[in-house]
Design a protein around this motif. Structure first.
Motif, mmCIF file in Angstrom:
data_model
loop_
_atom_site.group_PDB
_atom_site.id
_atom_site.type_symbol
_atom_site.label_atom_id
_atom_site.label_comp_id
_atom_site.label_asym_id
_atom_site.label_seq_id
_atom_site.Cartn_x
_atom_site.Cartn_y
_atom_site.Cartn_z
ATOM 1 N N PHE A 252 0.737 -1.391 -0.335
ATOM 2 C CA PHE A 252 -0.050 0.257 -0.094
ATOM 3 C C PHE A 252 1.013 1.398 -0.022
ATOM 4 C CE2 PHE A 252 -2.294 3.298 1.459
ATOM 5 C CZ PHE A 252 -3.724 3.215 1.084
ATOM 6 N N ALA A 253 2.157 1.261 1.034
ATOM 7 C CA ALA A 253 3.216 2.729 0.504
ATOM 8 C C ALA A 253 3.717 2.342 -0.367
ATOM 9 C CB ALA A 253 3.792 2.339 1.915
ATOM 10 N N SER A 266 10.776 1.390 5.143
ATOM 11 C CA SER A 266 11.291 1.032 6.149
ATOM 12 C C SER A 266 11.045 0.091 6.960
ATOM 13 C CB SER A 266 10.926 2.263 7.329
ATOM 14 O OG SER A 266 9.649 2.366 7.233
ATOM 15 N N MET A 267 9.757 -0.021 6.965
ATOM 16 C CA MET A 267 8.922 -1.617 6.758
ATOM 17 C C MET A 267 9.135 -2.650 5.969
ATOM 18 S SD MET A 267 4.499 -0.410 7.566
ATOM 19 C CE MET A 267 4.990 -0.053 5.138
ATOM 20 N N GLY A 269 12.256 -3.094 5.594
ATOM 21 C CA GLY A 269 13.891 -3.881 6.482
ATOM 22 C C GLY A 269 13.531 -4.634 7.355
ATOM 23 N N GLU A 270 12.047 -3.999 8.092
ATOM 24 C CA GLU A 270 11.631 -5.195 9.187
ATOM 25 C C GLU A 270 11.136 -6.341 8.590
ATOM 26 O OE1 GLU A 270 8.845 -3.031 11.252
ATOM 27 O OE2 GLU A 270 9.687 -1.014 11.180
ATOM 28 N N LEU A 271 10.513 -6.804 7.515
ATOM 29 C CA LEU A 271 9.880 -7.743 6.605
ATOM 30 C C LEU A 271 11.481 -8.371 6.327
ATOM 31 C CD1 LEU A 271 7.767 -9.193 5.436
ATOM 32 C CD2 LEU A 271 8.044 -7.830 3.247
ATOM 33 N N ALA A 272 12.289 -7.995 5.908
ATOM 34 C CA ALA A 272 13.546 -8.961 5.819
ATOM 35 C C ALA A 272 13.808 -9.533 7.047
ATOM 36 C CB ALA A 272 14.928 -7.991 4.993
ATOM 37 N N SER A 273 13.873 -8.876 7.873
ATOM 38 C CA SER A 273 14.256 -9.513 9.782
ATOM 39 C C SER A 273 13.976 -10.703 9.642
ATOM 40 C CB SER A 273 14.990 -8.369 10.621
ATOM 41 O OG SER A 273 13.021 -7.858 10.417
ATOM 42 N N LYS A 274 12.294 -10.520 9.693
ATOM 43 C CA LYS A 274 11.615 -12.150 9.667
ATOM 44 C C LYS A 274 11.581 -13.257 9.524
ATOM 45 C CE LYS A 274 8.213 -8.787 11.381
ATOM 46 N NZ LYS A 274 8.848 -9.208 13.413
#
Length: 274
Positions: A252-253, A266-267, A269-274
């Motif tokens: 969406f972003a 930014s999200m 990057g967080e997704l890659a760490s999951k």
């Protein structure tokens, strides 16, 4: 004229013979056109069933069916009985299908199994969960109505899902999903319908709830490490739903206004760490 004499053993007769032409002899001689091969034989004549005088008329023999090589390649039309039987079978099948459809419609009325439908109890539960994060929600974002939420979910599951196949439609139920996942799905559906204002409201609500949950999870993990407690691991379904929510937020972003595109980075990057 010439005189010809015919002598027999007892008498001698004379008669006059008309003058004749040698060429005319062959024309008047009919025997030259007679062929014994065409002469009907006696057994063929007497073998015919001819009516006799005074006798009863015999029925005419039925003509034999002439079989030719063309009949081997020709096809006959189906009999009327076969057509009627096939038509009756189709009519019965159509009646059964109609009855099954009516029964299915009645069953659906009693048990509303549409994945985008939200019952009153489910909507109240969802509103209670959203109110729990009222302190972090933007002031301009109010809790959506049941109609807006259902309409956005329906558009997503029917249309947007074709381009973003991250949700299993057959097993999706709004009452079993987190509030932020339902909100971002409805936001993408409303964005697909060009209802941008409502879509952005739902997006920022989903983004705020997901960020607050991530912050609380981080604080819980820090407390467990400091206190040397075993960290509770999340189950695979819960972890999968969080990843689905994060993916849809990033999409969406990326599609939305350019001012919210940094959120996508930014999200991601967080997704890659999951």
């Amino acid at each position: 004229m010439r005189i010809c004499r015919l002598q027999t053993p007892h008498t001698e007769a004379a008669f006059e013979v008309m003058p004749c032409d040698p060429d005319e002899l062959y024309v008047n001689d009919f025997d030259i056109f007679w062929d014994r091969a065409f002469m009907p034989q006696p057994d063929a004549i007497f073998g015919l069933d001819l009516p006799f005088l005074g006798g009863e008329p015999q029925p005419a023999p039925q003509a034999a069916t002439k079989v030719t090589s063309f009949s081997q390649f020709s096809s006959s039309l189906p009999s009327l009985d076969l057509v009627e039987e096939v038509g009756d079978a189709h009519q019965r099948d159509r009646s059964e299908d109609t009855g099954n459809q009516c029964q299915t419609s009645q069953d659906n009325e009693h048990t509303d199994s549409a994945p985008w439908s939200i019952s009153s109890a489910t909507f109240e539960k969802l509103c209670e969960e959203i109110r729990g994060y009222a302190s972090v929600l933007p002031s301009e974002c109010q809790i959506p109505t049941n109609n807006d939420l259902s309409r956005g979910l329906e558009t997503y599951l029917k249309c947007t899902q074709k381009y973003i196949p991250f949700i299993h439609v057959a097993t999706f139920l709004a009452e079993e999903r987190d509030a932020e996942l339902s909100l971002v799905m409805a936001a993408l559906g409303l964005l697909y319908r060009f209802e941008h204002k409502r879509a952005y409201k739902l997006y920022f609500m989903a983004r705020a709830i997901w960020t607050e949950k991530a912050r609380r999870a981080h604080l819980q993990m820090a407390s467990d490490v400091v206190c040397d407690r075993d960290h509770m691991t999340q189950s695979k379904p819960v972890k999968l739903r969080k990843i689905q929510t994060l993916i849809l937020l990033v999409i969406f972003a990326s599609w939305g206004n350019k001012r919210v595109r940094p959120d996508a980075l930014s999200m991601a990057g967080e997704l890659a760490s999951k």
